[in-house]
Design a protein around this motif. Sequence first.
Motif, PDB file in Angstrom:
ATOM      1  N   ASP A  47      -9.574  -0.902   1.298  1.00 51.22           N
ATOM      2  CA  ASP A  47      -9.233   0.513   1.113  1.00 51.22           C
ATOM      3  C   ASP A  47      -7.737   0.727   0.862  1.00 51.22           C
ATOM      4  O   ASP A  47      -7.348   1.633   0.112  1.00 51.22           O
ATOM      5  CB  ASP A  47      -9.656   1.322   2.338  1.00 51.22           C
ATOM      6  CG  ASP A  47     -11.164   1.481   2.436  1.00 51.22           C
ATOM      7  OD1 ASP A  47     -11.848   1.142   1.447  1.00 51.22           O
ATOM      8  OD2 ASP A  47     -11.653   1.915   3.488  1.00 51.22           O
ATOM      9  N   ALA A  48      -6.893  -0.081   1.487  1.00 50.26           N
ATOM     10  CA  ALA A  48      -5.443   0.098   1.336  1.00 50.26           C
ATOM     11  C   ALA A  48      -4.997  -0.055  -0.107  1.00 50.26           C
ATOM     12  O   ALA A  48      -3.988   0.532  -0.525  1.00 50.26           O
ATOM     13  CB  ALA A  48      -4.691  -0.905   2.214  1.00 50.26           C
ATOM     14  N   PHE A  49      -5.744  -0.823  -0.906  1.00 51.10           N
ATOM     15  CA  PHE A  49      -5.337  -1.111  -2.271  1.00 51.10           C
ATOM     16  C   PHE A  49      -5.866  -0.077  -3.268  1.00 51.10           C
ATOM     17  O   PHE A  49      -5.681  -0.234  -4.484  1.00 51.10           O
ATOM     18  CB  PHE A  49      -5.805  -2.509  -2.679  1.00 51.10           C
ATOM     19  CG  PHE A  49      -5.416  -3.566  -1.684  1.00 51.10           C
ATOM     20  CD1 PHE A  49      -4.171  -3.534  -1.076  1.00 51.10           C
ATOM     21  CD2 PHE A  49      -6.298  -4.572  -1.332  1.00 51.10           C
ATOM     22  CE1 PHE A  49      -3.808  -4.502  -0.155  1.00 51.10           C
ATOM     23  CE2 PHE A  49      -5.950  -5.543  -0.410  1.00 51.10           C
ATOM     24  CZ  PHE A  49      -4.695  -5.504   0.187  1.00 51.10           C
ATOM     25  N   HIS A  50      -6.482   0.979  -2.739  1.00 50.33           N
ATOM     26  CA  HIS A  50      -6.996   2.053  -3.595  1.00 50.33           C
ATOM     27  C   HIS A  50      -6.617   3.428  -3.052  1.00 50.33           C
ATOM     28  O   HIS A  50      -7.112   4.439  -3.552  1.00 50.33           O
ATOM     29  CB  HIS A  50      -8.530   1.945  -3.710  1.00 50.33           C
ATOM     30  CG  HIS A  50      -9.015   0.601  -4.126  1.00 50.33           C
ATOM     31  ND1 HIS A  50      -8.923   0.137  -5.425  1.00 50.33           N
ATOM     32  CD2 HIS A  50      -9.571  -0.427  -3.401  1.00 50.33           C
ATOM     33  CE1 HIS A  50      -9.415  -1.092  -5.489  1.00 50.33           C
ATOM     34  NE2 HIS A  50      -9.816  -1.454  -4.281  1.00 50.33           N
ATOM     35  N   TYR A  51      -5.750   3.473  -2.058  1.00 46.93           N
ATOM     36  CA  TYR A  51      -5.393   4.730  -1.408  1.00 46.93           C
ATOM     37  C   TYR A  51      -4.260   5.420  -2.158  1.00 46.93           C
ATOM     38  O   TYR A  51      -3.114   4.983  -2.118  1.00 46.93           O
ATOM     39  CB  TYR A  51      -4.988   4.471   0.042  1.00 46.93           C
ATOM     40  CG  TYR A  51      -4.618   5.716   0.813  1.00 46.93           C
ATOM     41  CD1 TYR A  51      -5.511   6.767   0.953  1.00 46.93           C
ATOM     42  CD2 TYR A  51      -3.375   5.833   1.404  1.00 46.93           C
ATOM     43  CE1 TYR A  51      -5.178   7.901   1.661  1.00 46.93           C
ATOM     44  CE2 TYR A  51      -3.025   6.972   2.120  1.00 46.93           C
ATOM     45  CZ  TYR A  51      -3.932   8.006   2.244  1.00 46.93           C
ATOM     46  OH  TYR A  51      -3.600   9.129   2.944  1.00 46.93           O
ATOM     47  N   ARG A  52      -4.634   6.496  -2.854  1.00 44.81           N
ATOM     48  CA  ARG A  52      -3.670   7.264  -3.654  1.00 44.81           C
ATOM     49  C   ARG A  52      -2.820   6.297  -4.492  1.00 44.81           C
ATOM     50  O   ARG A  52      -3.348   5.435  -5.154  1.00 44.81           O
ATOM     51  CB  ARG A  52      -2.827   8.152  -2.745  1.00 44.81           C
ATOM     52  CG  ARG A  52      -3.660   9.160  -1.948  1.00 44.81           C
ATOM     53  CD  ARG A  52      -2.814  10.236  -1.341  1.00 44.81           C
ATOM     54  NE  ARG A  52      -3.624  11.203  -0.628  1.00 44.81           N
ATOM     55  CZ  ARG A  52      -3.153  12.354  -0.167  1.00 44.81           C
ATOM     56  NH1 ARG A  52      -1.884  12.674  -0.335  1.00 44.81           N
ATOM     57  NH2 ARG A  52      -3.953  13.195   0.472  1.00 44.81           N
ATOM     58  N   ASN A  53      -1.468   6.489  -4.432  1.00 42.27           N
ATOM     59  CA  ASN A  53      -0.598   5.532  -5.119  1.00 42.27           C
ATOM     60  C   ASN A  53       0.221   4.730  -4.116  1.00 42.27           C
ATOM     61  O   ASN A  53       1.207   4.085  -4.467  1.00 42.27           O
ATOM     62  CB  ASN A  53       0.339   6.247  -6.097  1.00 42.27           C
ATOM     63  CG  ASN A  53       1.428   7.055  -5.379  1.00 42.27           C
ATOM     64  OD1 ASN A  53       1.284   7.392  -4.198  1.00 42.27           O
ATOM     65  ND2 ASN A  53       2.490   7.376  -6.074  1.00 42.27           N
ATOM     66  N   LEU A  54      -0.214   4.725  -2.851  1.00 45.22           N
ATOM     67  CA  LEU A  54       0.555   4.056  -1.798  1.00 45.22           C
ATOM     68  C   LEU A  54       0.573   2.543  -1.975  1.00 45.22           C
ATOM     69  O   LEU A  54       1.492   1.871  -1.498  1.00 45.22           O
ATOM     70  CB  LEU A  54      -0.009   4.420  -0.430  1.00 45.22           C
ATOM     71  CG  LEU A  54       0.576   5.663   0.263  1.00 45.22           C
ATOM     72  CD1 LEU A  54       2.026   5.439   0.654  1.00 45.22           C
ATOM     73  CD2 LEU A  54       0.462   6.909  -0.594  1.00 45.22           C
ATOM     74  N   TYR A  57       3.662   0.772  -3.038  1.00 48.31           N
ATOM     75  CA  TYR A  57       4.753   0.595  -2.081  1.00 48.31           C
ATOM     76  C   TYR A  57       4.407  -0.533  -1.114  1.00 48.31           C
ATOM     77  O   TYR A  57       3.250  -0.781  -0.798  1.00 48.31           O
ATOM     78  CB  TYR A  57       4.964   1.865  -1.253  1.00 48.31           C
ATOM     79  CG  TYR A  57       5.434   3.070  -2.015  1.00 48.31           C
ATOM     80  CD1 TYR A  57       6.791   3.374  -2.097  1.00 48.31           C
ATOM     81  CD2 TYR A  57       4.523   3.931  -2.622  1.00 48.31           C
ATOM     82  CE1 TYR A  57       7.223   4.500  -2.777  1.00 48.31           C
ATOM     83  CE2 TYR A  57       4.949   5.062  -3.305  1.00 48.31           C
ATOM     84  CZ  TYR A  57       6.303   5.342  -3.380  1.00 48.31           C
ATOM     85  OH  TYR A  57       6.724   6.451  -4.046  1.00 48.31           O
ATOM     86  N   GLY A  58       5.441  -1.155  -0.595  1.00 51.29           N
ATOM     87  CA  GLY A  58       5.235  -2.095   0.496  1.00 51.29           C
ATOM     88  C   GLY A  58       5.002  -1.361   1.796  1.00 51.29           C
ATOM     89  O   GLY A  58       5.376  -0.196   1.957  1.00 51.29           O
ATOM     90  N   GLY A  59       4.397  -2.042   2.760  1.00 54.45           N
ATOM     91  CA  GLY A  59       4.024  -1.393   4.011  1.00 54.45           C
ATOM     92  C   GLY A  59       4.755  -1.903   5.232  1.00 54.45           C
ATOM     93  O   GLY A  59       4.241  -1.748   6.349  1.00 54.45           O
ATOM     94  N   GLY A 169      12.087  -8.106   2.989  1.00 51.93           N
ATOM     95  CA  GLY A 169      11.873  -6.811   3.621  1.00 51.93           C
ATOM     96  C   GLY A 169      12.083  -5.666   2.662  1.00 51.93           C
ATOM     97  O   GLY A 169      11.328  -4.683   2.660  1.00 51.93           O
ATOM     98  N   ALA A 170      13.126  -5.767   1.819  1.00 50.45           N
ATOM     99  CA  ALA A 170      13.375  -4.711   0.823  1.00 50.45           C
ATOM    100  C   ALA A 170      12.208  -4.605  -0.152  1.00 50.45           C
ATOM    101  O   ALA A 170      11.714  -3.511  -0.446  1.00 50.45           O
ATOM    102  CB  ALA A 170      14.677  -4.991   0.087  1.00 50.45           C
ATOM    103  N   MET A 227       3.336 -10.588   2.978  1.00 51.54           N
ATOM    104  CA  MET A 227       2.783 -10.146   4.251  1.00 51.54           C
ATOM    105  C   MET A 227       2.863  -8.624   4.397  1.00 51.54           C
ATOM    106  O   MET A 227       1.944  -7.988   4.905  1.00 51.54           O
ATOM    107  CB  MET A 227       3.536 -10.819   5.398  1.00 51.54           C
ATOM    108  CG  MET A 227       3.304 -12.314   5.512  1.00 51.54           C
ATOM    109  SD  MET A 227       4.395 -13.065   6.737  1.00 51.54           S
ATOM    110  CE  MET A 227       3.877 -12.181   8.222  1.00 51.54           C
ATOM    111  N   CYS A 228       3.974  -8.040   3.946  1.00 52.60           N
ATOM    112  CA  CYS A 228       4.184  -6.593   4.085  1.00 52.60           C
ATOM    113  C   CYS A 228       3.508  -5.806   2.973  1.00 52.60           C
ATOM    114  O   CYS A 228       3.150  -4.638   3.170  1.00 52.60           O
ATOM    115  CB  CYS A 228       5.679  -6.289   4.078  1.00 52.60           C
ATOM    116  SG  CYS A 228       6.621  -7.122   5.355  1.00 52.60           S
ATOM    117  N   TRP A 229       3.327  -6.430   1.837  1.00 51.67           N
ATOM    118  CA  TRP A 229       2.813  -5.741   0.643  1.00 51.67           C
ATOM    119  C   TRP A 229       1.817  -6.661  -0.054  1.00 51.67           C
ATOM    120  O   TRP A 229       2.072  -7.156  -1.142  1.00 51.67           O
ATOM    121  CB  TRP A 229       3.991  -5.395  -0.269  1.00 51.67           C
ATOM    122  CG  TRP A 229       3.668  -4.532  -1.438  1.00 51.67           C
ATOM    123  CD1 TRP A 229       2.572  -3.746  -1.631  1.00 51.67           C
ATOM    124  CD2 TRP A 229       4.490  -4.374  -2.605  1.00 51.67           C
ATOM    125  NE1 TRP A 229       2.652  -3.098  -2.845  1.00 51.67           N
ATOM    126  CE2 TRP A 229       3.820  -3.459  -3.463  1.00 51.67           C
ATOM    127  CE3 TRP A 229       5.715  -4.904  -3.006  1.00 51.67           C
ATOM    128  CZ2 TRP A 229       4.351  -3.073  -4.694  1.00 51.67           C
ATOM    129  CZ3 TRP A 229       6.239  -4.515  -4.228  1.00 51.67           C
ATOM    130  CH2 TRP A 229       5.561  -3.616  -5.063  1.00 51.67           C
TER     131      TRP A 229
END
Length: 525
Positions: A47-54, A57-59, A169-170, A227-229
Amino acid sequence: MRLFWLGLLIWVALTFRQHGISNDEYVQHTYGQMLLDWYQSGFKDQDAFHYRNLYLYGGLFDIVAAALDPYIPIMIWDIRHLLSALFGLLGFYGVARFAHLLGGERLALLAMTLLFLTVSWSGTMFTHTKDVPFATCMLWALYATALVARDMEQVSGRVIVLLGFAVGGALGLRVGGAFAVIYLVLLVILRVLLDHRQYRTPLLSRLLRMVVVLLPAAVLAFVFMAMCWPWSVIEADNLLEAAKSFSHFDFNMQTIANGVVYNISEVPRSYLFQYLMVKLPEAALLGLCGVPLLWLAGQLAWRKADQATRMPMATLLVGILFPLIFVMDDRPALYNGVRHFTFLLPLLTIFAAWAIVAVWRALANTTLQGRCVYQAIWAGVIGGLMLVNLVDIVQLHPYQYVRLNRLAGDQTHAQFKWEGDYWSSALRAATDQLTEMPLPAREKPYWVAACVDTPQMEPYLDGRFAVTRRWDQADFFLSTTNMHCHEVMKGKLIGGVQRQGMWLAVIKDRRQLQGDDRLATPAKN
């Protein structure tokens, strides 16, 4: 220095629960929860990979905040604001370390002070939960780059690890972290060319050695970013897709600069520069204005410094100038003032602090009579401007990020010429006022309309109230004064948030309105 740090820590501990929910926080927190679900499901929940345009972005921030939520017994929004503030404090430390490279502990303290007086940092570090963490990672990546450019093959393993985590991280927050990679490549090439010109060192073989030296940092950065994105590495071209999306980012939204309203995709090339001119501290601007004078006088440190000082300064200048040139050339969609270029602010304060000290030293070395008097005047002017800035921060707290410097003119008039409380932080206090009002009991809820997204209001309302999107039916209307949104709905003014004679948020009672008076009207913009 220790007293400064103690003050910062006390300030964060006492104030992190005073800020409202920003416009993007609900969707960002949802995205963080979805990323956690992806990990906890063994990579099956997509689901995270289809949620709006989020997914573009990295998480890094959002997944940490979501992971902490079950273990800290306060509202998730306050957890996020505290976590964001901790990133902000890490930014202060990064400024201190970078400034120390250029001029020692006194310069570090001055740079940190200027950063605190920069309200687009100290006033936003609780609520700008994407911008401040990204800026902090970019700052540390640039600091590590300065050390690499200074030490080259002799760079320590700690710096390589720092560089990997900072760049990763950036990128684990925004694809704009690619700027950090560009800075690194440019500075290494610059150092190789300078050494070749001065010492006749080889070019190609040295560049190849640096590739080997930096390879562990590249691997670490890639792994940490993944890992973050995770979306960024699921497909080979996802990073490129994210970069293309943000280079052509646009939607139907307006911004304002010096009283002129623009669509965000049509802002002039000067937009960012205009906001920097009215948002930076007066003392920092005066320091930056001293740089041309230093250049003309032939006193620039570059002419006297050794390589150990030159390369950190060159790194700082690249970190400042490259994004500014990018804005001038690419003209990306911009809004919310300097928000999307928050990562420039720590660098500008370091450079401004260096310029202030350089002017002081230039006055000390001048042959003019009464140089001590000139030094005292310079110190007095800088100190006076800093004191005025500090008084404004105290009076505006916790909404100091709306502050405009004196170049913008009188604040009460200038507030409508620039974006102010665009994150609607003042509505938390306004909502508290509304819930404390004695109202007649009734079976149905009091309907509240607000010039914000619904999730920004609901956590602070009690059971007597409910948010409605049908504004014409609202019993109460809450709004900040940003972009004249408070004028959209009529009603009797019964409360709100004021600072320095300005209304930052208003509460309007609409229960007695009838007919057309209940309808919304377009804002002045």
